[in-house]
Design a protein around this motif. Structure first.
Motif, PDB file in Angstrom:
ATOM      1  N   PHE A 131     -12.845  -2.996  -5.710  1.00 33.31           N
ATOM      2  CA  PHE A 131     -11.591  -2.240  -5.679  1.00 33.31           C
ATOM      3  C   PHE A 131     -11.777  -0.943  -4.883  1.00 33.31           C
ATOM      4  N   TYR A 132     -12.874  -0.243  -5.125  1.00 33.05           N
ATOM      5  CA  TYR A 132     -13.141   0.993  -4.389  1.00 33.05           C
ATOM      6  C   TYR A 132     -13.405   0.711  -2.906  1.00 33.05           C
ATOM      7  N   MET A 181     -13.559   3.569  -0.181  1.00 30.23           N
ATOM      8  CA  MET A 181     -14.242   4.558  -1.025  1.00 30.23           C
ATOM      9  C   MET A 181     -15.479   3.916  -1.662  1.00 30.23           C
ATOM     10  N   LYS A 182     -16.244   3.220  -0.887  1.00 36.64           N
ATOM     11  CA  LYS A 182     -17.397   2.509  -1.413  1.00 36.64           C
ATOM     12  C   LYS A 182     -18.403   3.484  -2.021  1.00 36.64           C
ATOM     13  N   VAL A 183     -18.904   3.114  -3.210  1.00 37.11           N
ATOM     14  CA  VAL A 183     -19.959   3.887  -3.860  1.00 37.11           C
ATOM     15  C   VAL A 183     -21.288   3.360  -3.339  1.00 37.11           C
ATOM     16  N   ILE A 211      -4.594  -4.404  -4.773  1.00 38.35           N
ATOM     17  CA  ILE A 211      -4.798  -3.323  -3.810  1.00 38.35           C
ATOM     18  C   ILE A 211      -6.151  -3.463  -3.132  1.00 38.35           C
ATOM     19  N   ALA A 212      -7.185  -3.751  -3.919  1.00 44.90           N
ATOM     20  CA  ALA A 212      -8.504  -3.956  -3.356  1.00 44.90           C
ATOM     21  C   ALA A 212      -8.681  -5.439  -3.121  1.00 44.90           C
ATOM     22  N   SER A 213      -8.004  -5.989  -2.149  1.00 42.87           N
ATOM     23  CA  SER A 213      -7.997  -7.430  -1.916  1.00 42.87           C
ATOM     24  C   SER A 213      -9.365  -7.902  -1.445  1.00 42.87           C
ATOM     25  N   THR A 214      -9.932  -8.849  -2.200  1.00 43.00           N
ATOM     26  CA  THR A 214     -11.233  -9.418  -1.862  1.00 43.00           C
ATOM     27  C   THR A 214     -11.174 -10.906  -2.096  1.00 43.00           C
TER      28      THR A 214
END
Length: 481
Positions: free
Chosen positions: A269-270, A275-277, A411-414
């Motif tokens: 999602f990020y 906004m990848k951690v 929203i975080a389409s994967t």
């Protein structure tokens, strides 16, 4: 003329109307009701003869000499005037249409206006003439005693009092059984307060009604959905003292390993938000006591109130993490083991309270992940309302993505199997309702830090977008105006 006066008196008929009589009443007029509206036409000849005889007698007594043709004309005019005066106003009539037509005030019944022959008293229940004997006068109508029946049980109402609802009469006991609110906890009728009013409490989202004293009699609440435990249902007890309802238990995440697919979904999602951690941040599910101990060991940080359900740690600590649950009698016993946190970066671990439903666990994890992202990206120390507010915005966005119809519009389409399986499973009616509740909690929070902070952050993101809002926070330490 005495016979005429007696005739007027005998022909009048009054109907009392309005409320229910306190007891059955005998018919006040002990005469047979009229059966025809043309009764006056049958007596025209008798009236004319009586008038003529009276006038002759008066003429003889006065020894007056009157022209025969003129007197006859006067007599005819007088007879017509008297006859017209005898057309009396008919008593209230009751029809055979819808006898339960509501009056404008909404409380009394107004029978449909149907006209019956003058003098009849018509029962509003069976539409037959009442005649002699006992009758009821209530709700703007008259009834045979056996025709005035309760709408619930269809038994005649013989009590001195009755209730009305939905344009129908009820026994007071039947009305209470059908319309008096019952407590969703103890299942009893909710009592009235000293003023005689029904007073109860209700959950603002679930609309669970309950007696006011249940707030003080130690009735358990579900630690997830906040609903009170009904007397005919038993919630599951967790080892740390919390209670969990059976619906929330159905999707509860009970240990660290079980939470890993959810953690991967939130990382994706990020990534979908750019906004990848970058760093690997350990995720641990813990009991309430371990979470509170870790909070005390943390030098800085903001905490959920009134109970902490998640933490983003920056200090090295040893944490007791939940590794594997086993089912006990009436409760879920857990096994914990120590986990030593090492400081390799600004974030040492994310701790989440175990035993919460998947969507609640996910929203808390998304919130704590935002704390981690801010620290790892080198954001300055922010005020509590700004940092907690933007973290709540991300948690709200994640929940919304899970609840959107057609889960493919995440929203975080994967396309990963983990997130696809999670989206596919987030579909039961109760879980969707639960997700709406968690969103409602975020939106309606009245605290300055979490509530006001969220609303300010959400408005900024709506106006300027997430990326611009984050850039402004990084430069100024506050939300854009």
């Amino acid at each position: 003329m005495g016979w005429l006066r007696k005739f007027f008196k005998g022909s009048s008929d009054k109907f009392s109307e309005g409320h229910f009589h306190s007891s059955y009443a005998e018919d006040p007029n002990h005469y047979a009701p009229s059966t025809s509206g043309d009764i006056w036409s049958e007596n025209d000849e008798d009236i004319d003869r009586a008038i003529a005889q009276s006038l002759i007698e008066e003429s003889q007594k006065g020894n007056s000499v009157i022209d025969h043709d003129s007197q006859l004309e006067d007599d005819e005019q007088l007879a017509r005037a008297i006859q017209e005066s005898l057309i009396l106003e008919s008593p209230p009539q009751y029809g055979n249409g819808n006898i339960y037509q509501p009056a404008p005030n909404g409380n009394l019944y107004q029978p449909a206006p149907m006209y019956f022959p003058s003098g009849l008293r018509i029962c509003a229940g069976c539409y037959n003439e009442i005649g002699y004997g006992r009758y009821l006068n209530c709700l703007n109508a008259v009834w045979h005693p056996e025709c005035f029946r309760c709408h619930a049980c269809n038994v005649p109402i013989s009590d001195n009092e009755f209730s009305t609802s939905g344009n129908y009469p009820y026994h007071k006991s039947c009305y209470k059984e059908n319309y008096h609110p019952k407590c969703d906890v103890c299942k009893h009728f909710i009592p009235t307060n000293p003023a005689g009013l029904i007073e109860y409490r209700a959950h603002p989202f679930w609309i669970q009604k309950y007696c006011p004293f249940h707030e003080h009699d130690n009735t358990p609440r579900c630690c997830s959905c906040e609903r009170m435990e009904p007397r005919d249902t038993r919630y599951v007890s967790l080892d740390d003292g919390r209670k969990l309802c059976l619906e929330c238990l159905d999707t509860a995440i009970m240990d660290t390993n079980q939470c890993q697919p959810l953690y991967l979904d939130i990382q994706e999602f990020y990534e979908g938000l750019n906004m990848k951690v970058e760093q690997e941040v350990p995720l641990l599910l813990v009991e309430r006591q371990a979470l509170n101990e870790a909070r005390e060991g943390e030098k800085n940080g903001h905490y959920h109130m009134p109970e902490t359900r998640g933490l983003c740690l920056s200090e090295e600590q040893t944490i007791s993490t939940v590794r594997r649950p086993r089912i006990g009698t009436g409760k879920r016993a857990t096994i914990t083991e120590p986990y030593k946190l090492r400081r390799h970066c600004e974030v040492t671990a994310i701790l989440i309270l175990y035993g919460l439903p998947r969507l609640l666990t996910g929203s808390i994890l998304t919130h704590e992940m935002m704390h981690a992202w801010l620290r790892l990206k080198g954001y300055r120390t922010l005020s509590q309302d700004v940092e907690e507010g933007i973290c709540q915005v991300l948690a709200h966005m994640w929940l919304s993505s899970k609840l959107m119809s057609g889960s493919g519009s995440n929203i975080a389409s994967t396309s990963s199997s983990a997130s696809t399986a999670l989206r596919r499973d987030t579909g039961s009616q109760y879980e969707r309702k639960l997700g709406e509740f968690f969103k409602h909690q975020i939106e309606s929070d009245i605290s300055h830090v979490y509530g006001d902070g969220f609303r300010a952050g959400q408005e900024a993101v709506r106006k300027y977008g997430l990326e611009s809002t984050l850039n402004h926070i990084q430069m100024t330490g506050c939300f854009p105006p």
